[in-house]
Design a protein around this motif. Structure first.
Motif, short mmCIF file in Angstrom:
data_model
loop_
_atom_site.label_atom_id
_atom_site.label_comp_id
_atom_site.label_asym_id
_atom_site.label_seq_id
_atom_site.Cartn_x
_atom_site.Cartn_y
_atom_site.Cartn_z
N ALA A 25 -36.28 -124.26 -21.74
CA ALA A 25 -34.83 -124.27 -21.96
C ALA A 25 -34.22 -125.62 -21.56
O ALA A 25 -33.35 -126.15 -22.25
N CYS A 26 -34.71 -126.19 -20.46
CA CYS A 26 -34.22 -127.49 -20.02
C CYS A 26 -34.61 -128.57 -21.02
O CYS A 26 -33.79 -129.41 -21.40
N ARG A 27 -35.85 -128.54 -21.47
CA ARG A 27 -36.34 -129.56 -22.42
C ARG A 27 -35.54 -129.52 -23.72
O ARG A 27 -35.18 -130.56 -24.27
N LEU A 28 -35.25 -128.33 -24.21
CA LEU A 28 -34.45 -128.22 -25.44
C LEU A 28 -33.03 -128.74 -25.22
O LEU A 28 -32.47 -129.42 -26.08
N ALA A 29 -32.45 -128.41 -24.07
CA ALA A 29 -31.08 -128.86 -23.79
C ALA A 29 -31.00 -130.38 -23.69
O ALA A 29 -29.99 -130.98 -24.07
N LEU A 30 -32.07 -131.00 -23.20
CA LEU A 30 -32.07 -132.46 -23.06
C LEU A 30 -31.98 -133.16 -24.42
O LEU A 30 -31.63 -134.34 -24.49
N THR A 44 -32.78 -139.89 -19.99
CA THR A 44 -32.27 -141.05 -20.72
C THR A 44 -32.91 -141.16 -22.10
O THR A 44 -32.22 -141.34 -23.12
N VAL A 45 -34.22 -141.03 -22.15
CA VAL A 45 -34.93 -141.20 -23.42
C VAL A 45 -34.65 -140.04 -24.37
O VAL A 45 -34.44 -140.25 -25.57
N CYS A 46 -34.59 -138.81 -23.84
CA CYS A 46 -34.33 -137.65 -24.71
C CYS A 46 -32.94 -137.75 -25.34
O CYS A 46 -32.77 -137.49 -26.53
N ARG A 47 -31.96 -138.11 -24.54
CA ARG A 47 -30.60 -138.21 -25.05
C ARG A 47 -30.52 -139.30 -26.12
O ARG A 47 -29.90 -139.11 -27.16
N TRP A 48 -31.16 -140.43 -25.86
CA TRP A 48 -31.15 -141.51 -26.85
C TRP A 48 -31.91 -141.10 -28.11
O TRP A 48 -31.44 -141.32 -29.23
N ALA A 49 -33.09 -140.50 -27.94
CA ALA A 49 -33.92 -140.17 -29.10
C ALA A 49 -33.19 -139.20 -30.02
O ALA A 49 -33.25 -139.34 -31.25
N ALA A 50 -32.49 -138.22 -29.44
CA ALA A 50 -31.76 -137.26 -30.27
C ALA A 50 -30.62 -137.95 -31.02
O ALA A 50 -30.45 -137.75 -32.22
N GLY A 51 -29.85 -138.77 -30.33
CA GLY A 51 -28.75 -139.47 -30.98
C GLY A 51 -29.22 -140.51 -31.98
O GLY A 51 -28.62 -140.68 -33.05
N SER A 52 -30.31 -141.18 -31.65
CA SER A 52 -30.84 -142.21 -32.54
C SER A 52 -31.30 -141.60 -33.86
O SER A 52 -31.10 -142.19 -34.93
N GLU A 53 -31.89 -140.43 -33.80
CA GLU A 53 -32.35 -139.77 -35.02
C GLU A 53 -31.17 -139.41 -35.92
O GLU A 53 -31.25 -139.54 -37.15
N GLU A 54 -30.07 -138.98 -35.32
CA GLU A 54 -28.89 -138.66 -36.11
C GLU A 54 -28.34 -139.91 -36.80
O GLU A 54 -28.01 -139.89 -37.98
N THR A 55 -28.25 -141.00 -36.06
CA THR A 55 -27.75 -142.25 -36.63
C THR A 55 -28.67 -142.77 -37.72
O THR A 55 -28.23 -143.25 -38.77
N ARG A 56 -29.97 -142.66 -37.49
CA ARG A 56 -30.95 -143.14 -38.47
C ARG A 56 -30.79 -142.40 -39.79
O ARG A 56 -30.89 -142.98 -40.87
N LYS A 57 -30.55 -141.08 -39.71
CA LYS A 57 -30.42 -140.29 -40.95
C LYS A 57 -29.23 -140.78 -41.76
O LYS A 57 -29.31 -140.95 -42.98
N VAL A 58 -28.11 -141.01 -41.10
CA VAL A 58 -26.91 -141.50 -41.79
C VAL A 58 -27.19 -142.87 -42.41
O VAL A 58 -26.86 -143.13 -43.58
N GLN A 59 -27.80 -143.76 -41.65
CA GLN A 59 -28.08 -145.10 -42.15
C GLN A 59 -29.10 -145.07 -43.28
O GLN A 59 -29.00 -145.85 -44.23
N ARG A 60 -30.07 -144.18 -43.18
CA ARG A 60 -31.07 -144.08 -44.26
C ARG A 60 -30.40 -143.69 -45.57
O ARG A 60 -30.67 -144.30 -46.61
N HIS A 61 -29.54 -142.70 -45.55
CA HIS A 61 -28.87 -142.28 -46.78
C HIS A 61 -27.94 -143.37 -47.30
O HIS A 61 -27.85 -143.58 -48.51
N ARG A 62 -27.23 -144.04 -46.40
CA ARG A 62 -26.38 -145.15 -46.84
C ARG A 62 -27.20 -146.24 -47.49
O ARG A 62 -26.84 -146.78 -48.55
N TYR A 63 -28.32 -146.59 -46.86
CA TYR A 63 -29.15 -147.67 -47.39
C TYR A 63 -29.74 -147.30 -48.75
O TYR A 63 -29.71 -148.09 -49.69
#
Length: 246
Positions: free
Chosen positions: A74-79, A197-216
Motif C-alpha cells: 500500500a505504501c509503495r503504490l501510494a508513493l 524522491t525517485v518514485c514521486r519524480w518517476a510518476a510525474g515524469s511519465e505523465e509529462t513524457r506522455k503529453v510531450q510524446r503526443h505533442r511531438y
C-alpha cells in the motif's frame, strides 16, 4: 538524475513550442524539427529509469519497516502518486475550465483553440503520428466545449479536486509512516528518502513524457504533411538532419 531529467523536459517543451509556432505559420520548420527531435530523444532516454527501479527491494524494505507485505504494498503504490495531475485527468480539467469560461461568456473560437492546443493530441484512438486526433479539429473541440458547458462543470471540478487532495494526503501519510518506522537507522532513513524522491519524480515524469510524446508525434506528422515527407518511412536520423528528407 532528477534534475537532469527535469531540464530535458523543459528543453523539450521549449523546442516543441518553437516547432508548433513555425508549423502554424506555415513556415519552414526543419531546424525546429531537428531541435525538437533531439530534445525529445533526451526525454525518452530518461524514461528507461522507470524500468530500472528496484521495486522488489523497495517492496521488501517497506514490508519490513511497516510490519507486513500488505502495508508495504500500500505504501509503495501510494508513493507513485505524482505532484502534478495525470495527463488524462489534466486534459479533462482543461475541458471543464474551458467549458466554465464559455458558460461565463468567453469566446468559443478562442476557447476551442486553447483546448485543441492543450489537450487536442491526447483524446482519441491510435497514434497522433498516423492521423490527427479528433480534438485537434477546432470545430470538434468547440462542439465538446459547448456540450460540456451545459453540465455542472463546477461540481465535477470539486469532485476531482477533492479526490486529488485525498490521494496526495494518503501518499504523504505513508511517506511519514515509513520515515518514522526507519527513525534511528540513518541508512534506512536515507533509503526511504531516496525512494520517495525517485518514485514521486518517476510518476510525474511519465505523465509529462506522455503529453510531450503526443505533442511531438502530432507536430512531426504535420511537418510531414506540410513538407511532402512520408511518415511511414521517415527515421529519427532523417528528422535530426535538416534538409535530408526530400
Amino acid at each position: 538524475m532528477v534534475t537532469a531529467a527535469e531540464q530535458r523536459h523543459r528543453l523539450a517543451d521549449t523546442t516543441m513550442l518553437a516547432l508548433e509556432h513555425q508549423l502554424k505559420a506555415g513556415a519552414a520548420a526543419e531546424q525546429q524539427l531537428a531541435a525538437a527531435t533531439s530534445a525529445f530523444l533526451g526525454v525518452m532516454s530518461a524514461h528507461i529509469v522507470n524500468w530500472l527501479l528496484p521495486d522488489d527491494d523497495w517492496q521488501h524494505l517497506l514490508a519490513e519497516l511497516l510490519g507486513g507485505d500488505a502495508e508495504g504494498r500500500a505504501c509503495r503504490l501510494a508513493l507513485n502518486t505524482p505532484d502534478a495531475t495525470g495527463h488524462l485527468l489534466d486534459a479533462h480539467l482543461v475541458l471543464l475550465d474551458g467549458a466554465a469560461a464559455l458558460a461565463g461568456g468567453a469566446d468559443l473560437v478562442l476557447a476551442a483553440g486553447a483546448l485543441a492546443a492543450r489537450a487536442g493530441t491526447l483524446y482519441g484512438d491510435g497514434s497522433p503520428a498516423a492521423a490527427a486526433m479528433p480534438l485537434e479539429d477546432h470545430a470538434r473541440a468547440a462542439g465538446l466545449l459547448t456540450a460540456t458547458a451545459a453540465t455542472d462543470t463546477t461540481g465535477q471540478r470539486h469532485v476531482i479536486d477533492a479526490s486529488r487532495r485525498r490521494a496526495v494526503q494518503l501518499r504523504d501519510a505513508w511517506v511519514l509512516a515509513a520515515l518514522l518506522a526507519a527513525a534511528g537507522d540513518p541508512a534506512g532513513t536515507a533509503r526511504v528518502q531516496g525512494m520517495t524522491t525517485v518514485c514521486r519524480w518517476a510518476a510525474g515524469s511519465e505523465e509529462t513524457r506522455k503529453v510531450q510524446r503526443h505533442r511531438y508525434l502530432a507536430a512531426a506528422r504535420r511537418w510531414c504533411e506540410q513538407d511532402g515527407a512520408d511518415p511511414a518511412t521517415i527515421t529519427a536520423a532523417d528528422l535530426l538532419a535538416p534538409g535530408a528528407v526530400r
